[in-house]
Design a protein around this motif. Sequence first.
Motif, short mmCIF file in Angstrom:
data_model
loop_
_atom_site.label_atom_id
_atom_site.label_comp_id
_atom_site.label_asym_id
_atom_site.label_seq_id
_atom_site.Cartn_x
_atom_site.Cartn_y
_atom_site.Cartn_z
N ARG A 1 -6.35 -12.04 13.19
CA ARG A 1 -5.21 -12.39 12.32
C ARG A 1 -4.10 -11.35 12.44
O ARG A 1 -2.93 -11.68 12.65
N ALA B 1 1.12 -9.40 4.19
CA ALA B 1 -0.06 -10.15 4.64
C ALA B 1 -1.27 -9.76 3.81
O ALA B 1 -1.34 -8.65 3.26
N CYS C 1 1.76 -3.92 1.32
CA CYS C 1 0.34 -4.13 1.00
C CYS C 1 -0.49 -3.65 2.19
O CYS C 1 -1.40 -4.36 2.65
N ASP D 1 2.01 0.67 -0.20
CA ASP D 1 0.91 0.13 -1.00
C ASP D 1 0.99 0.76 -2.38
O ASP D 1 1.52 1.86 -2.55
N ASP E 1 5.28 -0.44 -5.87
CA ASP E 1 5.08 -1.88 -5.95
C ASP E 1 6.02 -2.53 -4.93
O ASP E 1 7.21 -2.18 -4.87
N VAL E 2 5.50 -3.47 -4.16
CA VAL E 2 6.33 -4.12 -3.13
C VAL E 2 7.59 -4.74 -3.73
O VAL E 2 8.63 -4.80 -3.09
C1 LIG Z 1 -6.40 -7.12 1.22
S1 LIG Z 1 -5.25 -5.85 1.36
C2 LIG Z 1 -4.24 -6.45 2.69
C3 LIG Z 1 -4.22 -5.48 3.85
C4 LIG Z 1 -3.41 -5.92 5.04
N1 LIG Z 1 -2.02 -6.17 4.69
C5 LIG Z 1 -4.02 -7.13 5.69
O1 LIG Z 1 -3.38 -8.18 5.74
O2 LIG Z 1 -5.16 -7.02 6.16
C6 LIG Z 1 -4.21 -6.03 -0.06
C7 LIG Z 1 -3.47 -4.76 -0.43
O3 LIG Z 1 -2.38 -5.11 -1.30
C8 LIG Z 1 -2.17 -4.00 -2.14
N2 LIG Z 1 -1.31 -4.42 -3.27
C9 LIG Z 1 -1.65 -5.31 -4.25
N3 LIG Z 1 -0.61 -5.46 -5.11
C10 LIG Z 1 0.39 -4.66 -4.66
C11 LIG Z 1 1.72 -4.39 -5.12
N4 LIG Z 1 2.21 -4.97 -6.23
N5 LIG Z 1 2.48 -3.53 -4.41
C12 LIG Z 1 1.97 -2.91 -3.31
N6 LIG Z 1 0.73 -3.13 -2.82
C13 LIG Z 1 -0.06 -4.00 -3.49
C14 LIG Z 1 -3.58 -3.57 -2.50
O4 LIG Z 1 -3.61 -2.25 -2.98
C15 LIG Z 1 -4.31 -3.74 -1.15
O5 LIG Z 1 -4.36 -2.54 -0.44
#
Ligand SMILES: C[S@@+](CC[C@H](N)C(=O)[O-])C[C@H]1O[C@@H](n2cnc3c(N)ncnc32)[C@H](O)[C@@H]1O
Length: 223
Positions: free
Chosen positions: A6, A96, A25, A48, A78-79
């Motif tokens: 992916r 993603a 993220c 993140d 926060d994004v």
């Molecule tokens: C499952 S991981 C995804 C990792 C990678 N992007 C991928 O697609 O494999 C989700 C990430 O989103 C982050 N996350 C969740 N809410 C967020 C926010 N509001 N702002 C920044 N990061 C966030 C979490 O801390 C986590 O590390």
Amino acid sequence: MKLSKRLQHIEQMVTSDYTHIWDCCCDHGFLGSSLLSKQAAQNIHFVDIVPDLMSQVESKLQRFYPNSVSAWKTHCIDVSTLPLQHYEGSHLVIIAGVGGDLMRQFINDIHQSHPNVNIDFLLCPVNNQFELRQQLITLDFSLQKEVLVEDNRRFYEIILVSSISNKNSPISAVGDDIWQSITAKQANVVKQYLERTLNHYNRVQQGSAASVEYIINAYRDKE
Ligand SMILES: C[S@@+](CC[C@H](N)C(=O)[O-])C[C@H]1O[C@@H](n2cnc3c(N)ncnc32)[C@H](O)[C@@H]1O
């Protein structure tokens, strides 16, 4: 670190020359690190919200990319609050591995905060693709490319869009190119994804007062 199928597909969809790529993220920063190795942009940003994750990513980048040609920066934020205004040039925001509803919120907030900035978004939600696409249509974004990927028996839409409106490249509520296949293998992926999506919305329809028949009908058109 070998990227998952992916993430490899997401990486392959980064073809334009951007001043800034934001790996939002980013978790352990695998995608951003790979983009850094490929010098995919002048600047790669790792974003993140979890402080521990970001200090680990910062340490790894210091260790493995001390003299990288592309500059890098970590942001524990926060994004929704992406500070694009502090960085001149073109932007690709990659989001993603999170749900479509959270992604909608991020895109809305980023777009509201930077209404006049031309931003490309490379998106790979884990669910609620229809609802995400609706939001992109409402915002009048345009489509650059979309692909359907199977990885570990899960299916992912990867959608590259621009915040600039373009009547010649509209975004479809259920997708267009993702349903096309040249090989028998991809035809099978398309068939399974359609079946799974229809099953999902049929279940939603049974358990919900609100009608999702229009969504089911839109996907049925792809059968
Ligand atoms: C499952 S991981 C995804 C990792 C990678 N992007 C991928 O697609 O494999 C989700 C990430 O989103 C982050 N996350 C969740 N809410 C967020 C926010 N509001 N702002 C920044 N990061 C966030 C979490 O801390 C986590 O590390």
